[in-house]
Scaffold this motif. Sequence first.
Motif, PDB file in Angstrom:
ATOM      1  N   SER A 165     -34.521 -18.375 -59.574  1.00 59.62           N
ATOM      2  CA  SER A 165     -34.980 -19.698 -59.156  1.00 59.62           C
ATOM      3  C   SER A 165     -36.390 -19.954 -59.689  1.00 59.62           C
ATOM      4  O   SER A 165     -37.095 -19.031 -60.125  1.00 59.62           O
ATOM      5  CB  SER A 165     -34.994 -19.782 -57.625  1.00 59.62           C
ATOM      6  OG  SER A 165     -36.046 -18.992 -57.090  1.00 59.62           O
ATOM      7  N   TYR A 166     -36.803 -21.185 -59.627  1.00 60.49           N
ATOM      8  CA  TYR A 166     -38.145 -21.586 -60.030  1.00 60.49           C
ATOM      9  C   TYR A 166     -39.181 -20.805 -59.220  1.00 60.49           C
ATOM     10  O   TYR A 166     -40.157 -20.291 -59.775  1.00 60.49           O
ATOM     11  CB  TYR A 166     -38.294 -23.092 -59.831  1.00 60.49           C
ATOM     12  CG  TYR A 166     -39.579 -23.675 -60.346  1.00 60.49           C
ATOM     13  CD1 TYR A 166     -39.740 -23.952 -61.701  1.00 60.49           C
ATOM     14  CD2 TYR A 166     -40.622 -23.963 -59.484  1.00 60.49           C
ATOM     15  CE1 TYR A 166     -40.926 -24.498 -62.193  1.00 60.49           C
ATOM     16  CE2 TYR A 166     -41.813 -24.510 -59.956  1.00 60.49           C
ATOM     17  CZ  TYR A 166     -41.953 -24.776 -61.303  1.00 60.49           C
ATOM     18  OH  TYR A 166     -43.122 -25.310 -61.789  1.00 60.49           O
ATOM     19  N   GLN A 167     -38.956 -20.691 -57.918  1.00 58.96           N
ATOM     20  CA  GLN A 167     -39.887 -19.967 -57.048  1.00 58.96           C
ATOM     21  C   GLN A 167     -39.946 -18.480 -57.418  1.00 58.96           C
ATOM     22  O   GLN A 167     -41.024 -17.879 -57.414  1.00 58.96           O
ATOM     23  CB  GLN A 167     -39.481 -20.117 -55.582  1.00 58.96           C
ATOM     24  CG  GLN A 167     -39.701 -21.522 -55.055  1.00 58.96           C
ATOM     25  CD  GLN A 167     -39.110 -21.696 -53.666  1.00 58.96           C
ATOM     26  OE1 GLN A 167     -38.075 -21.120 -53.354  1.00 58.96           O
ATOM     27  NE2 GLN A 167     -39.779 -22.486 -52.844  1.00 58.96           N
ATOM     28  N   LEU A 173     -39.365 -17.185 -60.347  1.00 57.12           N
ATOM     29  CA  LEU A 173     -40.087 -17.076 -61.616  1.00 57.12           C
ATOM     30  C   LEU A 173     -41.591 -17.138 -61.406  1.00 57.12           C
ATOM     31  O   LEU A 173     -42.346 -16.382 -62.015  1.00 57.12           O
ATOM     32  CB  LEU A 173     -39.617 -18.154 -62.592  1.00 57.12           C
ATOM     33  CG  LEU A 173     -38.217 -17.932 -63.143  1.00 57.12           C
ATOM     34  CD1 LEU A 173     -37.684 -19.197 -63.797  1.00 57.12           C
ATOM     35  CD2 LEU A 173     -38.197 -16.770 -64.116  1.00 57.12           C
ATOM     36  N   HIS A 174     -42.028 -18.031 -60.529  1.00 53.22           N
ATOM     37  CA  HIS A 174     -43.466 -18.107 -60.229  1.00 53.22           C
ATOM     38  C   HIS A 174     -43.958 -16.834 -59.546  1.00 53.22           C
ATOM     39  O   HIS A 174     -45.055 -16.354 -59.846  1.00 53.22           O
ATOM     40  CB  HIS A 174     -43.778 -19.336 -59.368  1.00 53.22           C
ATOM     41  CG  HIS A 174     -44.043 -20.546 -60.184  1.00 53.22           C
ATOM     42  ND1 HIS A 174     -45.249 -20.794 -60.782  1.00 53.22           N
ATOM     43  CD2 HIS A 174     -43.236 -21.562 -60.542  1.00 53.22           C
ATOM     44  CE1 HIS A 174     -45.192 -21.915 -61.456  1.00 53.22           C
ATOM     45  NE2 HIS A 174     -43.967 -22.405 -61.344  1.00 53.22           N
ATOM     46  N   TRP A 180     -39.301 -17.260 -69.760  1.00 53.25           N
ATOM     47  CA  TRP A 180     -39.987 -18.260 -68.943  1.00 53.25           C
ATOM     48  C   TRP A 180     -41.129 -18.917 -69.728  1.00 53.25           C
ATOM     49  O   TRP A 180     -41.296 -20.129 -69.696  1.00 53.25           O
ATOM     50  CB  TRP A 180     -40.502 -17.635 -67.660  1.00 53.25           C
ATOM     51  CG  TRP A 180     -41.346 -18.558 -66.828  1.00 53.25           C
ATOM     52  CD1 TRP A 180     -42.649 -18.386 -66.491  1.00 53.25           C
ATOM     53  CD2 TRP A 180     -40.938 -19.794 -66.233  1.00 53.25           C
ATOM     54  NE1 TRP A 180     -43.086 -19.430 -65.731  1.00 53.25           N
ATOM     55  CE2 TRP A 180     -42.062 -20.323 -65.557  1.00 53.25           C
ATOM     56  CE3 TRP A 180     -39.754 -20.506 -66.217  1.00 53.25           C
ATOM     57  CZ2 TRP A 180     -42.017 -21.524 -64.865  1.00 53.25           C
ATOM     58  CZ3 TRP A 180     -39.709 -21.713 -65.527  1.00 53.25           C
ATOM     59  CH2 TRP A 180     -40.831 -22.208 -64.859  1.00 53.25           C
ATOM     60  N   LYS A 232     -41.172 -22.879 -69.976  1.00 48.94           N
ATOM     61  CA  LYS A 232     -41.953 -23.390 -68.852  1.00 48.94           C
ATOM     62  C   LYS A 232     -42.436 -24.811 -69.061  1.00 48.94           C
ATOM     63  O   LYS A 232     -42.308 -25.658 -68.180  1.00 48.94           O
ATOM     64  CB  LYS A 232     -43.134 -22.480 -68.560  1.00 48.94           C
ATOM     65  CG  LYS A 232     -43.947 -22.925 -67.349  1.00 48.94           C
ATOM     66  CD  LYS A 232     -45.178 -22.083 -67.183  1.00 48.94           C
ATOM     67  CE  LYS A 232     -45.999 -22.460 -65.993  1.00 48.94           C
ATOM     68  NZ  LYS A 232     -46.276 -23.862 -65.823  1.00 48.94           N
ATOM     69  N   VAL A 289     -39.677 -27.260 -68.541  1.00 47.00           N
ATOM     70  CA  VAL A 289     -39.278 -27.342 -67.128  1.00 47.00           C
ATOM     71  C   VAL A 289     -40.287 -28.173 -66.349  1.00 47.00           C
ATOM     72  O   VAL A 289     -39.929 -29.022 -65.520  1.00 47.00           O
ATOM     73  CB  VAL A 289     -39.158 -25.942 -66.499  1.00 47.00           C
ATOM     74  CG1 VAL A 289     -38.947 -26.016 -64.991  1.00 47.00           C
ATOM     75  CG2 VAL A 289     -38.029 -25.165 -67.152  1.00 47.00           C
ATOM     76  N   ASP A 290     -41.559 -27.973 -66.621  1.00 49.32           N
ATOM     77  CA  ASP A 290     -42.622 -28.667 -65.893  1.00 49.32           C
ATOM     78  C   ASP A 290     -42.825 -30.106 -66.346  1.00 49.32           C
ATOM     79  O   ASP A 290     -43.472 -30.886 -65.650  1.00 49.32           O
ATOM     80  CB  ASP A 290     -43.938 -27.897 -65.999  1.00 49.32           C
ATOM     81  CG  ASP A 290     -43.888 -26.600 -65.204  1.00 49.32           C
ATOM     82  OD1 ASP A 290     -43.030 -26.460 -64.329  1.00 49.32           O
ATOM     83  OD2 ASP A 290     -44.722 -25.715 -65.475  1.00 49.32           O
TER      84      ASP A 290
END
Length: 133
Positions: A49-51, A53-54, A120, A124, A127-128
């Motif tokens: 998930s995005y979270q 990955l962060h 990523w 990135k 995605v952003d």
Amino acid sequence: MAISLQEQITPTFDSESLVKRLREDKETISKQVHEFGFNCGVKSVSVLSYQELHRIKNLSVAGIELDTEAFIYMWDFLDNHHYQNECRLDAGELSYLLPDDDQNKLTFVKSWMEGVLSVWNQIKSEVDQEDGE
């Protein structure tokens, strides 16, 4: 009566050669574990998930070492979540090396993160980016 003298042969032990060979073996294993972890990370990124990955990015920046909360978190995460069957820690190509060697575990975790972040970092910005830009 004949007396025969036999040369007593004392086996010699070449510790220098043995140490060199074992160091090379250790380095080869470390490289294999690194490659395995990196490839698993690349494969795993598709299900993260995005979270997640962060979180991985933040842990990578902070650094992961053995016996840290971050390492324990990542090891548990990898052992219980989100990666392809061929990367399972209990069934993977090098799985026999991971449970018994903390250094190999650390190498695997770090290289898995490198693999995830290599993908990523490529996507990135897309995605952003806001839709329509």
